[in-house]
Design a protein around this motif. Structure first.
Motif, PDB file in Angstrom:
ATOM      1  N   VAL A  37       0.684  -1.403   0.098  1.00 40.77           N
ATOM      2  CA  VAL A  37      -0.293  -0.091   0.088  1.00 40.77           C
ATOM      3  C   VAL A  37       0.740   1.076  -0.165  1.00 40.77           C
ATOM      4  CG1 VAL A  37      -1.809   1.472   1.339  1.00 40.77           C
ATOM      5  CG2 VAL A  37      -1.721  -1.120   1.389  1.00 40.77           C
ATOM      6  N   GLY A  38       1.783   1.191   0.884  1.00 42.02           N
ATOM      7  CA  GLY A  38       2.124   2.372   0.771  1.00 42.02           C
ATOM      8  C   GLY A  38       3.715   3.305  -0.343  1.00 42.02           C
ATOM      9  N   PHE A  39       4.066   2.258  -1.194  1.00 38.23           N
ATOM     10  CA  PHE A  39       4.441   1.872  -2.049  1.00 38.23           C
ATOM     11  C   PHE A  39       3.483   2.322  -3.505  1.00 38.23           C
ATOM     12  CE2 PHE A  39       5.231  -0.051  -6.712  1.00 38.23           C
ATOM     13  CZ  PHE A  39       6.486   0.812  -7.081  1.00 38.23           C
ATOM     14  N   TRP A  40       2.242   1.636  -3.807  1.00 35.39           N
ATOM     15  CA  TRP A  40       1.545   2.478  -4.563  1.00 35.39           C
ATOM     16  C   TRP A  40       1.389   3.909  -3.981  1.00 35.39           C
ATOM     17  CZ3 TRP A  40       1.369   0.158  -9.113  1.00 35.39           C
ATOM     18  CH2 TRP A  40       1.640  -0.364  -9.719  1.00 35.39           C
ATOM     19  N   GLY A  41       1.125   3.977  -2.927  1.00 38.68           N
ATOM     20  CA  GLY A  41       0.431   5.108  -2.562  1.00 38.68           C
ATOM     21  C   GLY A  41       1.681   6.649  -3.167  1.00 38.68           C
ATOM     22  N   ARG A  42       2.694   6.151  -3.247  1.00 33.89           N
ATOM     23  CA  ARG A  42       3.477   6.899  -3.835  1.00 33.89           C
ATOM     24  C   ARG A  42       4.194   7.416  -5.500  1.00 33.89           C
ATOM     25  NH1 ARG A  42       8.313   7.605   0.199  1.00 33.89           N
ATOM     26  NH2 ARG A  42       7.180   7.953   2.044  1.00 33.89           N
ATOM     27  N   VAL A  43       3.024   6.087  -5.663  1.00 39.11           N
ATOM     28  CA  VAL A  43       2.952   6.483  -7.816  1.00 39.11           C
ATOM     29  C   VAL A  43       1.733   7.634  -7.946  1.00 39.11           C
ATOM     30  CG1 VAL A  43       2.719   5.345  -9.719  1.00 39.11           C
ATOM     31  CG2 VAL A  43       3.059   3.959  -7.993  1.00 39.11           C
ATOM     32  N   SER A  44       1.358   8.408  -8.446  1.00 39.26           N
ATOM     33  CA  SER A  44       1.023   9.854  -8.487  1.00 39.26           C
ATOM     34  C   SER A  44      -0.163   9.910  -8.798  1.00 39.26           C
ATOM     35  CB  SER A  44       1.972  11.367  -8.415  1.00 39.26           C
ATOM     36  OG  SER A  44       2.671  11.170  -9.895  1.00 39.26           O
ATOM     37  N   ASP A  45       0.385   8.304 -10.194  1.00 36.72           N
ATOM     38  CA  ASP A  45      -0.946   8.333 -11.112  1.00 36.72           C
ATOM     39  C   ASP A  45      -1.691   7.877 -10.898  1.00 36.72           C
ATOM     40  OD1 ASP A  45       0.101   9.232 -14.568  1.00 36.72           O
ATOM     41  OD2 ASP A  45       1.362   9.085 -13.192  1.00 36.72           O
ATOM     42  N   VAL A  46      -1.773   7.253  -9.474  1.00 41.18           N
ATOM     43  CA  VAL A  46      -2.889   6.628  -8.931  1.00 41.18           C
ATOM     44  C   VAL A  46      -4.098   7.316  -8.101  1.00 41.18           C
ATOM     45  CG1 VAL A  46      -3.014   4.514  -6.804  1.00 41.18           C
ATOM     46  CG2 VAL A  46      -1.415   4.054  -9.156  1.00 41.18           C
ATOM     47  N   ASP A  47      -5.197   7.037  -8.048  1.00 40.17           N
ATOM     48  CA  ASP A  47      -6.057   7.533  -7.273  1.00 40.17           C
ATOM     49  C   ASP A  47      -6.003   6.712  -6.506  1.00 40.17           C
ATOM     50  OD1 ASP A  47      -6.484  10.298  -9.518  1.00 40.17           O
ATOM     51  OD2 ASP A  47      -7.078   8.165 -10.636  1.00 40.17           O
ATOM     52  N   THR A  48      -6.644   6.004  -6.059  1.00 36.78           N
ATOM     53  CA  THR A  48      -6.849   5.049  -4.694  1.00 36.78           C
ATOM     54  C   THR A  48      -6.708   3.953  -4.716  1.00 36.78           C
ATOM     55  OG1 THR A  48      -9.530   5.819  -5.094  1.00 36.78           O
ATOM     56  CG2 THR A  48      -8.996   4.372  -3.407  1.00 36.78           C
ATOM     57  N   VAL A  49      -6.315   3.682  -3.234  1.00 33.38           N
ATOM     58  CA  VAL A  49      -5.418   1.989  -2.991  1.00 33.38           C
ATOM     59  C   VAL A  49      -5.684   1.327  -2.165  1.00 33.38           C
ATOM     60  CG1 VAL A  49      -3.331   0.870  -2.759  1.00 33.38           C
ATOM     61  CG2 VAL A  49      -2.745   3.244  -3.536  1.00 33.38           C
ATOM     62  N   ILE A  50      -6.099   0.211  -2.532  1.00 35.97           N
ATOM     63  CA  ILE A  50      -7.371  -0.954  -1.963  1.00 35.97           C
ATOM     64  C   ILE A  50      -6.431  -2.078  -1.314  1.00 35.97           C
ATOM     65  CG2 ILE A  50      -8.874  -2.540  -2.767  1.00 35.97           C
ATOM     66  CD1 ILE A  50     -10.051  -0.552  -4.881  1.00 35.97           C
ATOM     67  N   PRO A  51      -6.422  -2.279  -0.394  1.00 35.96           N
ATOM     68  CA  PRO A  51      -5.886  -2.200   0.081  1.00 35.96           C
ATOM     69  C   PRO A  51      -6.423  -4.348   0.338  1.00 35.96           C
ATOM     70  CG  PRO A  51      -6.389  -1.652   2.347  1.00 35.96           C
ATOM     71  CD  PRO A  51      -6.853  -1.568   0.723  1.00 35.96           C
ATOM     72  N   ARG A  52      -4.973  -5.502   0.448  1.00 40.66           N
ATOM     73  CA  ARG A  52      -6.166  -6.682  -0.255  1.00 40.66           C
ATOM     74  C   ARG A  52      -4.923  -7.321   1.274  1.00 40.66           C
ATOM     75  NH1 ARG A  52      -4.655 -11.809  -1.037  1.00 40.66           N
ATOM     76  NH2 ARG A  52      -5.877 -12.953  -1.983  1.00 40.66           N
ATOM     77  N   PRO A  53      -6.417  -8.006   1.812  1.00 34.83           N
ATOM     78  CA  PRO A  53      -5.289  -8.670   3.345  1.00 34.83           C
ATOM     79  C   PRO A  53      -4.775  -9.989   3.242  1.00 34.83           C
ATOM     80  CG  PRO A  53      -7.403  -7.896   3.651  1.00 34.83           C
ATOM     81  CD  PRO A  53      -7.602  -7.679   2.507  1.00 34.83           C
ATOM     82  N   LYS A  54      -3.925 -10.147   3.469  1.00 33.31           N
ATOM     83  CA  LYS A  54      -3.255 -11.629   3.031  1.00 33.31           C
ATOM     84  C   LYS A  54      -4.737 -12.959   3.245  1.00 33.31           C
ATOM     85  CE  LYS A  54       0.992 -14.716   3.330  1.00 33.31           C
ATOM     86  NZ  LYS A  54       1.807 -14.775   3.522  1.00 33.31           N
TER      87      LYS A  54
END
Length: 342
Positions: free
Chosen positions: A45-62
């Motif tokens: 989640v922290g990684f994709w949150g740094r990609v500015s083109d991504v509007d929303t990050v949805i976590p997927r619990p293991k």
């Protein structure tokens, strides 16, 4: 106007996620009305949150079931399209449970009937296998994205500046010991760097499971190093990598993360193939001695570890010197599209 909503299913490994960023950016920029979400494992989640083109990050619990993930997608949606970067059946089942009307991805066993737009797989007879980033870029191209925009490879903007003589070391590898250059050689290489650059300092990165490697390195490097192994989360690791002028590393997720951030790496390859999974960008130095049994892709070497032992500490130190000597290169902020599909 109603925005066109796309959810992209991220690969699970950190390195694969890094290599997929150019494709995700191209998909986002391919439609002015696009709102793009990424579904990813919780640890990314922290990684994709740094990609500015991504509007929303949805976590997927293991531990989440396919149905539970589908419910999460429905609640975050509705989405018009799901783009599957992994080839797993599970990724398609999750999208189906979310009632997403169009699912895009490569055909694969157990999921062919679930994928609406099938991306043609690579023809194995067409020539050498390209860089793994192409696996994802082909999805973007087939979806209509323009891959001529080289800015999809640009590192993200970051606050703070690199420290001229701070060098990162990532001496472990989650996949297994076959990918690991011996710790004592990392120490020798670092000592040779400090012999010519006495002001050089080192910072050690790795997971908690690599603590013993950190102890070996610290014993040899002493006051020249700071041990951060097992002490950072992913976002903290990204911040600390940004401080480094270079990273000495095995073929790891940390290598790909540094390349994504625009930090030049000295990448040591043995059991794996740099033409497929090498760092993307400029100013990287890949060290690999081809031996008859490599690449084997094994977790443990059944022979004498000849591919890794062939790489000498002097080679690594020299590669670090070349990177530090080119720190003012005007191209350093613009990573190349190494292996990128035209």
């Amino acid at each position: 106007l109603k925005r066109f909503r796309i959810v992209v299913r991220s690969p699970n490994p950190l390195g694969d996620a890094c290599m997929s960023v150019p494709a995700v950016r191209a998909i986002k920029r391919g439609r002015p009305d696009c709102e793009l979400a990424v579904l990813c494992p919780e640890n990314l989640v922290g990684f994709w949150g740094r990609v500015s083109d991504v509007d929303t990050v949805i976590p997927r619990p293991k531990s989440a079931s396919n149905r539970a993930v589908g419910k999460s997608l429905s609640e975050a949606g509705p989405f018009d399209v799901a783009v599957l970067l992994p080839n797993s059946p599970r990724s398609a089942i999750e999208a189906k449970h979310a009632h997403i009307p169009r699912i895009v991805g490569y055909p694969a066993k157990w999921r062919d009937r679930l994928v609406d737009q099938k991306i043609p797989p690579r023809d194995a007879t067409a020539g050498p296998r390209p860089h793994h980033a192409n696996h994802y870029l082909k999805i973007a191209r087939c979806a209509g994205a323009d891959l001529s925009d080289k800015t999809i490879f640009d590192p993200p903007h970051a606050d703070g500046e690199q420290t001229n003589l701070l060098i990162g070391i990532s001496a472990g590898a989650e996949y297994g010991p076959a990918k690991c250059w011996p710790p004592e050689r990392f120490v020798e290489a670092a000592q040779k760097v400090t012999a010519t650059r006495p002001a050089a300092r080192f910072v050690l990165f790795g997971t908690k499971g690599e603590a013993s490697i950190g102890e070996q390195l610290m014993a040899g490097l002493g006051g020249h190093a700071e041990n951060r192994i097992g002490k950072t989360d992913l976002e903290g690791l990204m911040d600390e990598l940004h401080r480094c002028a270079a990273l000495i590393t095995n073929d790891t997720g940390t290598m790909h993360l540094a390349a994504f951030l625009g930090v030049p790496v000295v990448a040591i390859f043995g059991s794996t193939e740099p033409a497929w999974t090498g760092p993307i960008g400029k100013r990287h130095e890949v060290l690999r001695h081809h031996v008859p049994c490599s690449p084997c892709f094994l977790r443990e070497c059944p022979l004498d570890f000849r591919c890794m032992r062939a790489i000498e500490p002097e080679e690594v130190a020299d590669a670090v010197g070349r990177i530090l000597g080119s720190a003012t290169d005007s191209d350093s902020a613009n990573p190349d599209r190494d292996g990128a599909e035209q």
